[in-house]
Design an enzyme around this catalytic site. Structure first.
Site, PDB file in Angstrom:
ATOM      1  N   ASN A   1     -11.355   6.002  13.212  1.00  0.00           N
ATOM      2  CA  ASN A   1     -12.614   5.266  13.121  1.00  0.00           C
ATOM      3  C   ASN A   1     -12.706   4.429  14.394  1.00  0.00           C
ATOM      4  O   ASN A   1     -12.037   3.405  14.513  1.00  0.00           O
ATOM      5  CB  ASN A   1     -12.607   4.373  11.868  1.00  0.00           C
ATOM      6  CG  ASN A   1     -13.825   3.478  11.808  1.00  0.00           C
ATOM      7  OD1 ASN A   1     -14.737   3.614  12.615  1.00  0.00           O
ATOM      8  ND2 ASN A   1     -13.831   2.552  10.860  1.00  0.00           N
ATOM      9  N   TRP A   2     -13.533   4.892  15.313  1.00  0.00           N
ATOM     10  CA  TRP A   2     -13.618   4.198  16.607  1.00  0.00           C
ATOM     11  C   TRP A   2     -14.396   2.892  16.530  1.00  0.00           C
ATOM     12  O   TRP A   2     -14.432   2.131  17.505  1.00  0.00           O
ATOM     13  CB  TRP A   2     -14.258   5.122  17.655  1.00  0.00           C
ATOM     14  CG  TRP A   2     -13.334   6.167  18.204  1.00  0.00           C
ATOM     15  CD1 TRP A   2     -12.002   6.324  17.918  1.00  0.00           C
ATOM     16  CD2 TRP A   2     -13.665   7.194  19.148  1.00  0.00           C
ATOM     17  NE1 TRP A   2     -11.486   7.391  18.626  1.00  0.00           N
ATOM     18  CE2 TRP A   2     -12.489   7.942  19.388  1.00  0.00           C
ATOM     19  CE3 TRP A   2     -14.841   7.558  19.809  1.00  0.00           C
ATOM     20  CZ2 TRP A   2     -12.458   9.022  20.270  1.00  0.00           C
ATOM     21  CZ3 TRP A   2     -14.807   8.634  20.688  1.00  0.00           C
ATOM     22  CH2 TRP A   2     -13.631   9.355  20.909  1.00  0.00           C
TER      23      TRP A   2
ATOM     24  N   GLY B   1      -7.324  -4.609  11.294  1.00  0.00           N
ATOM     25  CA  GLY B   1      -7.406  -5.239  12.611  1.00  0.00           C
ATOM     26  C   GLY B   1      -6.567  -6.500  12.743  1.00  0.00           C
ATOM     27  O   GLY B   1      -6.744  -7.277  13.678  1.00  0.00           O
TER      28      GLY B   1
ATOM     29  N   GLY C   1      -8.154   2.483  12.888  1.00  0.00           N
ATOM     30  CA  GLY C   1      -9.067   1.853  13.833  1.00  0.00           C
ATOM     31  C   GLY C   1      -8.429   1.727  15.203  1.00  0.00           C
ATOM     32  O   GLY C   1      -8.374   2.681  15.982  1.00  0.00           O
ATOM     33  N   GLY C   2      -7.898   0.552  15.501  1.00  0.00           N
ATOM     34  CA  GLY C   2      -7.371   0.222  16.826  1.00  0.00           C
ATOM     35  C   GLY C   2      -6.461   1.275  17.446  1.00  0.00           C
ATOM     36  O   GLY C   2      -6.640   1.640  18.617  1.00  0.00           O
TER      37      GLY C   2
END
Ligand code: 13P
Length: 250
Positions: free
Chosen positions: A10-11, A174, A235-236
């Site tokens: 998930n960018w 995050g 994510g990251g």
């Protein structure tokens, strides 16, 4: 039965066209030998076509990070399932905690989006998870079950079997504070039990349930070693091809 692992990027709101293309070009050779798991990239809307172009001839799948439930009309700024299908998306992330808590999306809206995605032939990746204060008050089960109950209302049994659910505790997203394998496994077991009781044994056996929240190459394997955890939504650590390849090859 064994479910195919899914490793999904998930960018969020990162990258521009050249970066997206460079990412795919760097990633593909690193994962060329991968046969036994699915790999998905969910770029921001403006980058979907570029990622689609760069992935040609590979098994990399593409998804979107959101959509609206109406098919077309006067909905300024929104994107429909039909538009995503037109761009060759197979998946769409729905109910991500950032949609819920930054943009105020409620359970009813997420339910409508889930049904619209299924009707259009997209596979929803439905995200659920508790906030820190809810975990501290021992409300995790209640929160997750309530989200599932509302978000999956009126979803047909056969559609649940092929969809993806991601357990993403909000406090782990995050933050670098990933959930313990026990906490992730317990929540995922709870989700599968809910699917069993609501949609039957076949759906519970087939639905893929991912963990998401500060997944990194260093902690990926510990999740994948758990019975019932079918992959990760990242994510990251999915932004760099080197790091995402390590996650895929866990
Ligand atoms: P991080 O991997 O950056 O914690 O994000 C997780 C997430 O929200 C994936 O959807």
């Amino acid at each position: 039965m064994s479910r195919r692992p899914l490793i999904a990027a998930n960018w969020k709101m990162h990258k521009v066209t050249a970066e997206a293309k460079a990412f795919v070009t760097a990633l593909l050779p690193k994962i060329a030998e991968v046969r036994d798991r699915d790999v998905l990239v969910c770029p921001p809307f403006p980058l979907i076509a570029s990622v689609d172009d760069a992935r040609k001839g590979s098994k990399l799948s593409i998804g979107a990070q959101n959509m609206y439930f109406e098919e077309k009309g006067a909905f300024t700024g929104e994107v429909s399932a039909t538009m995503l299908k037109d761009l060759h998306c197979e998946f769409v992330i729905l109910g991500h905690s950032e949609r819920r808590w930054v943009f105020g999306e409620g359970d009813e809206l997420i339910n409508k989006k889930t049904i619209a995605a299924i009707n259009a032939g997209l596979i929803p990746i439905l995200c659920v998870g508790e906030k820190l204060d809810e975990r501290e008050k021992n409300m995790t089960e209640q929160v997750v079950l309530n989200q599932l109950d509302k978000n999956l209302k009126s979803v047909p049994e056969h559609a649940v079997a092929s969809m993806i659910i991601a357990y993403e505790p909000v406090w782990a997203i995050g933050t670098g504070r990933n959930a313990s394998t026990k906490d992730a496994k317990d929540a995922i077991t709870l989700i599968r039990e809910f699917i069993h009781s609501r949609f039957g044994a076949t759906s519970a056996e087939k639905v893929r349930i991912l963990y998401g929240g500060s997944v990194k190459p260093e902690n990926m394997k510990q999740y994948m070693d758990q019975e019932g955890i079918d992959g990760a939504l990242v994510g990251g650590a999915s932004l760099d091809p080197e790091s995402f390849a390590k996650l895929i090859l866990y």
